[in-house]
Design an enzyme around this catalytic site. Structure first.
Site, PDB file in Angstrom:
ATOM      1  N   ASP A   4     115.027  87.033 111.955  1.00 16.67           N
ATOM      2  CA  ASP A   4     113.785  87.882 112.561  1.00 16.67           C
ATOM      3  C   ASP A   4     113.959  87.391 113.933  1.00 16.67           C
ATOM      4  O   ASP A   4     113.063  86.419 114.341  1.00 16.67           O
ATOM      5  CB  ASP A   4     112.659  87.722 111.852  1.00 16.67           C
ATOM      6  CG  ASP A   4     112.701  88.373 110.425  1.00 16.67           C
ATOM      7  OD1 ASP A   4     112.734  89.585 110.337  1.00 16.67           O
ATOM      8  OD2 ASP A   4     112.418  87.259 109.448  1.00 16.67           O
ATOM      9  N   HIS A  27     114.910  81.877 102.584  1.00 22.79           N
ATOM     10  CA  HIS A  27     113.666  81.016 102.362  1.00 22.79           C
ATOM     11  C   HIS A  27     113.808  79.364 102.061  1.00 22.79           C
ATOM     12  O   HIS A  27     113.138  78.586 102.618  1.00 22.79           O
ATOM     13  CB  HIS A  27     112.467  81.515 101.273  1.00 22.79           C
ATOM     14  CG  HIS A  27     111.917  83.019 101.791  1.00 22.79           C
ATOM     15  ND1 HIS A  27     112.495  83.715 101.114  1.00 22.79           N
ATOM     16  CD2 HIS A  27     111.177  83.297 102.617  1.00 22.79           C
ATOM     17  CE1 HIS A  27     111.943  85.081 101.430  1.00 22.79           C
ATOM     18  NE2 HIS A  27     111.129  84.767 102.550  1.00 22.79           N
ATOM     19  N   MET A  51     120.501  88.143 104.061  1.00 27.15           N
ATOM     20  CA  MET A  51     119.262  87.753 103.012  1.00 27.15           C
ATOM     21  C   MET A  51     118.080  88.243 103.590  1.00 27.15           C
ATOM     22  O   MET A  51     117.751  87.943 104.411  1.00 27.15           O
ATOM     23  CB  MET A  51     119.114  86.506 102.227  1.00 27.15           C
ATOM     24  CG  MET A  51     120.647  86.239 101.652  1.00 27.15           C
ATOM     25  SD  MET A  51     120.220  84.730 100.561  1.00 27.15           S
ATOM     26  CE  MET A  51     122.116  84.602  99.983  1.00 27.15           C
ATOM     27  N   ARG A  69     113.818  92.588 101.328  1.00 25.85           N
ATOM     28  CA  ARG A  69     113.659  94.030 101.211  1.00 25.85           C
ATOM     29  C   ARG A  69     115.130  94.409 100.691  1.00 25.85           C
ATOM     30  O   ARG A  69     115.172  95.475 100.288  1.00 25.85           O
ATOM     31  CB  ARG A  69     113.344  94.533 102.570  1.00 25.85           C
ATOM     32  CG  ARG A  69     111.968  94.374 103.049  1.00 25.85           C
ATOM     33  CD  ARG A  69     111.670  95.110 104.175  1.00 25.85           C
ATOM     34  NE  ARG A  69     110.394  95.472 104.432  1.00 25.85           N
ATOM     35  CZ  ARG A  69     109.452  94.548 105.372  1.00 25.85           C
ATOM     36  NH1 ARG A  69     110.037  93.591 105.857  1.00 25.85           N
ATOM     37  NH2 ARG A  69     108.091  94.666 105.564  1.00 25.85           N
TER      38      ARG A  69
HETATM   39  O1  PAF Z   1     108.818  86.576 108.472  1.00 23.00           O
HETATM   40  C1  PAF Z   1     107.937  86.434 107.581  1.00 23.00           C
HETATM   41  O2  PAF Z   1     108.040  86.556 106.513  1.00 23.00           O
HETATM   42  C2  PAF Z   1     106.488  86.912 108.145  1.00 23.00           C
HETATM   43  O3  PAF Z   1     106.628  87.620 109.195  1.00 23.00           O
HETATM   44  C3  PAF Z   1     105.545  85.783 108.690  1.00 23.00           C
HETATM   45  C4  PAF Z   1     106.177  84.957 109.735  1.00 23.00           C
HETATM   46  C5  PAF Z   1     105.329  84.955 107.402  1.00 23.00           C
HETATM   47  C6  PAF Z   1     104.379  86.222 109.047  1.00 23.00           C
HETATM   48  O4  PAF Z   1     103.547  86.970 107.996  1.00 23.00           O
END
Ligand code: PAF
Length: 280
Positions: free
Chosen positions: A150, A37, A184, A187
């Site tokens: 993702d 993040h 990373m 979860r």
């Molecule tokens: O990747 C994520 O954390 C979520 O799928 C997102 C893009 C914030 C949408 O809730």
């Protein structure tokens, strides 16, 4: 850094900054921050003047038997990490602010949502595209940053942006990995010590696939077979899928061609991990 919980307040704040000529960068998140993040925040920081991080555990993207209730949350820690990373605004709405009673409208990126993770998580991407579309309308960012871990999500969001003409540039930032290769993820905290020890097999198998392709193997079936064999060397891994697909439309390939990546989903106990690498 300021924390805003209401859509109107966020809009007012951003109108002032936009009028002052500032470029807005959005990082949508569900919180419980890790280095992955933080790297998205850095990408936004480098490319915009005002970095907005949304933090909302989006119920619409969790299926009925999934981990919505126990999804890890620690707002105080997230607040501190975002602040240290130079974030300007955290948008931290309550559920009712986003989904008031009688919420009926969803965004669906049809075909791309049904494959890979969409097979076992049929409503997941509908929830993702709906919340992301709402965030784009609320924040009206110039850029928005998503993680490559993702990969399917990033491809679907790019398609939604193109199909619905959202005036936002999508940046996809590389996967951040632990020192043993595990991608990373918030979860990862669910893994018990033995599962955590075995989980890096996913990355090792993907690396093996990359090496095979570099050595000239182009048969997708052989590459997939090798990944499967490799992952199955650890007893706790349960493979959900291994798919070699085109970046463009997530369609499966027989022969590996430019613009191909391999995506996997593997369970360790109840924890479902996903990962991917570009093959060519
Ligand atoms: O990747 C994520 O954390 C979520 O799928 C997102 C893009 C914030 C949408 O809730």
């Amino acid at each position: 850094m300021i924390i805003i919980k209401k859509i109107n307040e966020l809009r007012n704040e951003l109108t002032i900054r936009r009028k002052a000529g500032k470029r807005i960068g959005l990082v949508p998140t569900m919180g419980y921050f890790h280095e992955g993040h933080l790297s998205l925040m850095d990408y936004a920081r480098e490319r915009s003047d005002v970095v907005v991080v949304s933090l909302f555990v989006n119920p619409a993207q969790f299926g009925p038997d999934e981990d919505l209730e126990c999804y890890p949350r620690d707002f105080r820690q997230d607040e501190q990490m975002a602040n240290e990373r130079g974030v300007d605004i955290i948008f931290y709405p309550d559920k009712d602010e986003i989904y008031p009673d009688s919420f009926f409208t969803y965004v669906i990126t049809e075909e791309l949502s049904k494959v890979l993770c969409g097979t076992s998580r049929p409503i997941h991407f509908r929830g993702v595209t709906t919340i992301v579309a709402k965030l784009f309308n609320i924040v009206q960012p110039d850029i928005a940053v998503f993680g490559r871990k993702d990969a399917q999500q990033a491809i679907i969001i790019k398609k939604m942006v193109a199909d619905l003409n959202f005036p936002v540039e999508i940046i996809v930032a590389p996967i951040i990995r632990e020192s043993d290769g595990l991608a990373m993820s918030s979860r990862n905290i669910y893994l018990n010590p033995e599962e955590r020890k075995q989980a890096p097999i996913i990355y090792q198998a993907l690396q093996k696939a990359v090496e095979m392709v570099q050595r000239g193997e182009l048969d997708a079936g052989s590459v997939e077979y090798t990944i499967r064999q490799q992952i199955e060397t650890v007893p706790l891994a349960r493979i959900e899928y291994i798919k070699i697909v085109r970046e463009r439309d997530l369609s499966p390939v027989k022969a590996i061609e430019p613009g191909t990546f391999v995506a996997v989903a593997v369970f360790f106990g109840k924890t479902r991990l996903i990962d991917n690498v570009v093959l060519k």
